[in-house]
Design an enzyme around this catalytic site. Sequence first.
Site, PDB file in Angstrom:
ATOM      1  N   ASP A  70       6.139   2.908   0.787  1.00 54.27           N
ATOM      2  CA  ASP A  70       5.529   1.677   0.287  1.00 54.27           C
ATOM      3  C   ASP A  70       4.943   0.838   1.409  1.00 54.27           C
ATOM      4  O   ASP A  70       4.074  -0.022   1.185  1.00 54.27           O
ATOM      5  CB  ASP A  70       6.533   0.852  -0.521  1.00 54.27           C
ATOM      6  N   GLU A  71       5.367   1.088   2.646  1.00 52.80           N
ATOM      7  CA  GLU A  71       4.897   0.274   3.759  1.00 52.80           C
ATOM      8  C   GLU A  71       3.430   0.515   4.098  1.00 52.80           C
ATOM      9  O   GLU A  71       2.832  -0.268   4.850  1.00 52.80           O
ATOM     10  CB  GLU A  71       5.781   0.490   4.985  1.00 52.80           C
ATOM     11  N   TYR A  89       4.808   3.225  12.488  1.00 57.03           N
ATOM     12  CA  TYR A  89       5.423   4.081  11.466  1.00 57.03           C
ATOM     13  C   TYR A  89       4.531   4.183  10.236  1.00 57.03           C
ATOM     14  O   TYR A  89       4.143   5.280   9.810  1.00 57.03           O
ATOM     15  CB  TYR A  89       6.795   3.537  11.080  1.00 57.03           C
TER      16      TYR A  89
END
Length: 337
Positions: free
Chosen positions: A123-124, A151
Amino acid sequence: MRWLVTGGAGFIGQHVVQRLVRLHGAQNVHVLDARTRAATGWHAVSKTLGEQLWLGDVCLPDEVRVAIAEAQPDVVLHLAAQSHVDRSLREPNEAMAVNAYGTQVVATACAAADVPMVYCSTDEVYGPALMLGRVPTAFGEQAKLYPSSPYSAGKAAGELAVQAMGHSAGLRYAITRGCNAWGTGQLAEKLLPIACSLLNRGEPVPLHGGGQQLRQWVAAPEFASALVQVGTWLHDGDITSGTLLNIAGPTVCSVSDLVLALAEEAGVPAEQAVRYVTQRPGQDAAYCIDGTKLSELGWQAEADILDPKHLRAMLAHYGSDTPVHLAPFVEAIHASK
């Protein structure tokens, strides 16, 4: 069905392997894992799969090609990743190498072997959720991507690599974007193991900023069931290639609220439970995703991380003897003194 799971000895991967073995038998499950510090389930998966757990690196094309040739999978679940945000801030090149290039390698091998692939993204990749007061706006699958850490940037790059191989090489694929997972077998550098271990010792938990970051939580076994279900649908033709699906948990809460709920179950007074340190660089205020699309297909998460029985189970699992790795907090703790 036969399955190959990359990163199958990691936190989510070990739960995926458990589910696949229950559904399809151990003889039909293979794992390729680099056995990094994140491979917390290595011994359990090795006990279950024996010689079908292979030591290998998704960044090495020959190792991926051999794994696919040996496993002869009907579906590849690609979970291998560098998934720690704080570590990616310190080692951005490593995060990008595994999350972007490693995914390109797996996608290329799957396309060449004509094996469908499910890519476990995050979701990031959406970046921080917009806030209406204290209520985050949930992102649907068609929202634009605004990753804010090495990331998540690497995971977003991996998504583009998979999509490109679908367009240019005929790769059949689905992409999932999951929220924060909780459960047993998590790397000790993550929030939940750190918080449980410290609270079991009666020590305060260091939280970035005021601990008001909002996060969405899904139980690891439920996360695993979603990945397996998506892989099954893709194989059976129940979803089309190129499908994007959010894996949304039922609970959105602040980091501070979660830690204080754990503290209450551990018998630690609130004023002794947390220690606030300076904000992490690039910290996003909230993540929140809309799980409607997946629920309409028949899957929905139910386990609430704030349920006292789950909090007690986590405190019992990550006891006071759980090693605590506070390296990501060291600079912030020194800066707060």
